[in-house]
Scaffold this active site. Structure first.
Site, PDB file in Angstrom:
ATOM      1  N   GLY A  56     -14.648  16.662  -7.651  1.00  0.00           N
ATOM      2  CA  GLY A  56     -14.934  17.248  -6.340  1.00  0.00           C
ATOM      3  C   GLY A  56     -14.118  16.581  -5.239  1.00  0.00           C
ATOM      4  O   GLY A  56     -13.895  17.155  -4.190  1.00  0.00           O
ATOM      5  N   ASP A  93     -10.942  15.953  -5.060  1.00  0.00           N
ATOM      6  CA  ASP A  93      -9.747  16.300  -5.836  1.00  0.00           C
ATOM      7  C   ASP A  93      -8.563  15.334  -5.760  1.00  0.00           C
ATOM      8  O   ASP A  93      -7.951  15.026  -6.762  1.00  0.00           O
ATOM      9  CB  ASP A  93      -9.230  17.680  -5.418  1.00  0.00           C
ATOM     10  CG  ASP A  93     -10.303  18.749  -5.490  1.00  0.00           C
ATOM     11  OD1 ASP A  93     -11.469  18.430  -5.749  1.00  0.00           O
ATOM     12  OD2 ASP A  93      -9.954  19.919  -5.288  1.00  0.00           O
ATOM     13  N   GLU A 123     -13.483  22.015   7.436  1.00  0.00           N
ATOM     14  CA  GLU A 123     -13.661  21.550   6.056  1.00  0.00           C
ATOM     15  C   GLU A 123     -13.762  20.020   6.040  1.00  0.00           C
ATOM     16  O   GLU A 123     -14.603  19.448   5.365  1.00  0.00           O
ATOM     17  CB  GLU A 123     -12.462  22.045   5.235  1.00  0.00           C
ATOM     18  CG  GLU A 123     -12.559  21.782   3.742  1.00  0.00           C
ATOM     19  CD  GLU A 123     -11.333  22.279   2.984  1.00  0.00           C
ATOM     20  OE1 GLU A 123     -10.373  22.775   3.630  1.00  0.00           O
ATOM     21  OE2 GLU A 123     -11.332  22.171   1.739  1.00  0.00           O
TER      22      GLU A 123
HETATM   23  C1  GLC Z   1     -11.754  21.660  -2.633  1.00  0.00           C
HETATM   24  C2  GLC Z   1     -12.677  20.438  -2.664  1.00  0.00           C
HETATM   25  C3  GLC Z   1     -13.791  20.674  -3.648  1.00  0.00           C
HETATM   26  C4  GLC Z   1     -14.522  21.954  -3.273  1.00  0.00           C
HETATM   27  C5  GLC Z   1     -13.541  23.124  -3.199  1.00  0.00           C
HETATM   28  C6  GLC Z   1     -14.169  24.382  -2.647  1.00  0.00           C
HETATM   29  O1  GLC Z   1     -11.133  21.859  -3.849  1.00  0.00           O
HETATM   30  O2  GLC Z   1     -11.952  19.305  -2.998  1.00  0.00           O
HETATM   31  O3  GLC Z   1     -14.683  19.593  -3.648  1.00  0.00           O
HETATM   32  O4  GLC Z   1     -15.510  22.229  -4.176  1.00  0.00           O
HETATM   33  O5  GLC Z   1     -12.493  22.805  -2.337  1.00  0.00           O
HETATM   34  O6  GLC Z   1     -14.688  24.140  -1.378  1.00  0.00           O
END
Ligand code: GLC
Length: 468
Positions: free
Chosen positions: A172, A174, A416
């Site tokens: 999560g 990333d 975000e």
């Molecule tokens: C990005 C974030 C991830 C999230 C995704 C959708 O890839 O790093 O944590 O779930 O976006 O919001």
């Protein structure tokens, strides 16, 4: 910090609700228009935690919609793809159907994301009366239990109580530095090194969809994106089968954040089962008990911190990130270790800018104020830390972090992520989990001020993170 919470601009919760409505796709919520057109696993969990305040039914639907994508082996995939023809390329990239456990009529990714589901289910349950709560829990328990069992069946082959992750997207976070260092040092294929040597990455970057919606300085570098897709392609070639992945020496890391969330999720699962009078399998209970002690395997006595580690060699990935604070959320560490982590949080050079908590400490060579998980502040990690602080009794720190988090949103909207020094909005706007968790934090703030009114507060003021 005064005892009365600051008032938030009128309308902030209305705006948050409107964003969630706007991103609603008939039963599930996308993270943001354009950049994220599908359903993401942990996003939906955070979204449900916000939705439960205005509309608990809709929060239940959000979580139940995740069951559509569950694999028959128990895994919840990190993405369930939108089935519209325009996203055929995204679905085809993953080809989830190469694994026989994938669901029949729905395309998903082939990896998972931090298991926030049990927490979200529990939180939604808190907004229901006891009869509704039991029904709700009973509805989701079979799928939720199968998910936790999958971790032990597939992702803990040495029975260490820790689960392993096979791709940075599973964490999560990333682009978090410890994983990116692994990518650069061990897993960048020759053809990507060639691109690096010839500087053709700028040219290739022109074809990136994400860069239509966010400036390059706020996203992954093109070399990182290519390596991530290469790692994903290798997983696909092994049909997302963990055993085959491990045999071929791909990524296999016991990620700290992931395991903290998993350990906490185990506790929540047990609470949910108890309320619903549902019997969890004995082997699962025994495994969960082992996991509850397993975080200490990641503790570094010299550095006084926790690290992720390589699954095969147990080499710790000694690169700093926000992950080191997540054991607070797990809730299984000692008060003494919690105290050490809180000192890091208070440290201005590390996690204490104007708008904490930065995803990488300020004094790290990897800190980049604008770039994704390499510096900016995110609301979901703040939510986890706030919860962890409360568990260990740091209520004033938690209150202060709620204030700066809400201030950031008031100043810059539902971004975000945010610059941790200026609160400048970064990445996508109208981001669903920012909206949802804003609603939840506003409720937490009200609850705290009410409890302060009823119980005289005698704790001495500490030099908390930020004065509200
Ligand atoms: C990005 C974030 C991830 C999230 C995704 C959708 O890839 O790093 O944590 O779930 O976006 O919001």
């Amino acid at each position: 910090m005064s005892d009365t919470p600051k008032t938030t601009k009128p309308g902030i919760s209305k705006q948050a609700t409107a964003i969630l409505k706007q991103n609603d796709r008939n039963g599930y919520t996308i993270p943001a228009e354009n950049l994220y057109p599908h359903q993401w696993l942990w996003d939906s969990c955070f979204i449900a935690i916000g939705l439960r305040w205005g509309n608990a039914d809709r929060a239940c639907t959000e979580l139940l919609s995740l069951l559509r994508g569950q694999w028959s082996n128990g895994m919840f995939p990190h993405v369930i793809f939108n089935d519209s023809p325009e996203y055929q390329r995204d679905r085809g990239l993953w080809c989830s159907w190469v694994n026989p456990s994938s669901p029949d009529r729905i395309a998903t990714s082939g990896i998972t994301q931090p298991p926030m589901l049990a927490e979200a289910v529990w939180q939604v349950g808190q907004c229901l009366n006891i009869a509704e709560r039991r029904n709700w829990y009973k509805q989701i328990l079979p799928g939720l239990t199968a998910y936790h069992q999958w971790f032990y069946n597939e992702r803990d082959p040495h029975q260490e109580g820790l689960t392993l992750q096979v791709h940075p997207w599973e964490t999560g976070l990333d682009s978090t530095p410890p994983w990116m260092a692994e990518l650069h040092d061990h897993l960048m294929p020759w053809w990507i090194r060639g691109i690096r040597a010839t500087h053709t990455d700028t040219l290739i970057g022109m074809f990136r969809r994400d860069l239509h919606y966010a400036p390059p300085g706020q996203r992954f570098s093109t070399l990182e994106v290519l390596s991530l897709y290469d790692a994903q392609r290798r997983l696909r070639r092994k049909a997302y089968d963990t055993e085959r992945v491990l045999r071929h020496g791909l990524f296999a890391i016991q990620d700290l954040t992931f395991n903290c969330i998993f350990i906490r999720a185990n506790t929540r699962l047990q609470e949910i089962a108890k309320t619903a009078r549902y019997k969890l399998p004995e082997d699962l209970l025994a495994n969960m008990q082992k996991s509850a002690q397993s975080l200490e395997k990641l503790w570094d006595e010299q550095a006084h911190t926790y690290w992720s580690r390589d699954f095969i060699t147990h080499r710790p990935l000694k690169i700093e990130s926000i992950a080191s604070l997540m054991p607070l959320y797990a809730g299984t560490i000692s008060q003494e270790h919690a105290e050490i982590l809180v000192r890091q949080l208070e440290n201005d050079q590390k996690f204490g800018p104007a708008y904490p908590v930065p995803s990488v400490p300020l004094d790290s060579p990897n800190f980049d104020p604008d770039r994704y998980w390499q510096g900016p502040t995110w609301l979901n990690t703040n939510w986890l830390i706030i919860d962890g602080l409360r568990r260990y009794g740091y209520h004033e720190h938690a209150d202060a972090l709620i204030e700066t988090s809400l201030e950031m949103v008031e100043k810059s909207g539902f971004a975000e992520y945010f610059d941790s020094n200026t609160a400048e909005p970064l990445g996508a706007d109208n981001f669903s989990w920012t909206a949802a968790l804003t609603i939840d934090l506003m409720h937490q703030r009200i609850a705290t001020s009410e409890s302060k009114k009823s119980v005289p507060h005698t704790t001495p003021m500490t030099s908390a993170l930020q004065q509200a």
